[in-house]
Write an enzyme that holds these catalytic residues in place. Structure first.
Site: not given
Length: 184
Positions: A8-9
């Site tokens: 995930v960012s």
């Protein structure tokens, strides 16, 4: 052995959907990371790749979890193939351990190469057209005409050294000399 990689960012995003899909796909181990896809140096991805052995498969939930661009994706999958490791994406149903999956992946690679060539051609055409119209390409000059005039008069008067003039104008000495030479 199937090894999963989930990313995930930001910390605000949830990994549970990816983890669930990777477990359902049969991953024996899952490496989890919080990092931008544009970031080349991702420690958990490096660890996952170094963990993989010949015959293993690296599995991601979606292609964009592994790479930000098609070029980066192809480079990564080629690196895996060089180690005798397969690649699979759950959502896109791509599995390079099968003949059909390899073919689809190579089609993606061919399209990416074609796109790069088109971009290169368009860029070259655009630059040529701009030059023909008299557009000056490249970085703007560090010193404008009035600053160059000040530099010339200070240099001519001998009041300041070249280093002092450059400091006064906020440029390097090399930039000052280049501007004086070009403007002569």
């Amino acid at each position: 052995m199937k090894i999963g990689y989930a990313r995930v960012s930001t910390r605000d995003q949830n990994l549970s959907l990816q983890e669930e899909a990777l477990k359902k796909f049969g991953c024996d181990r899952i490496f989890i990371e919080t990092a931008s896809g544009a970031q080349r140096d991702r420690p958990q991805l490096k660890e996952a790749v170094s963990f993989l052995r010949e015959g293993d498969v690296l599995v991601v939930w979606k292609l964009d979890r592994l790479a930000r661009s098609l070029r980066q994706l192809i480079e990564t999958v080629d690196e895996l193939a060089g180690k005798g490791v397969g690649f699979a994406s759950v959502t896109e149903a791509i599995d390079t351990t099968t003949p059909g999956g390899k073919m689809i992946f190579h089609v993606f690679g061919a399209l990416a190469e074609f796109e790069r060539e088109l971009i290169r051609e368009r860029t070259a055409s655009g630059l040529s057209a701009a030059k023909a119209r008299g557009v000056r390409l490249g970085r703007p000059n560090s010193l404008d005409a009035s600053e160059l005039g000040v530099a010339r008069s200070l240099k001519k008067s001998g009041e300041m050294t070249a280093t002092q003039i450059a400091d006064h104008l906020g440029v390097s000495r090399a930039t000052l000399y280049r501007a004086l030479k070009e403007g002569a």
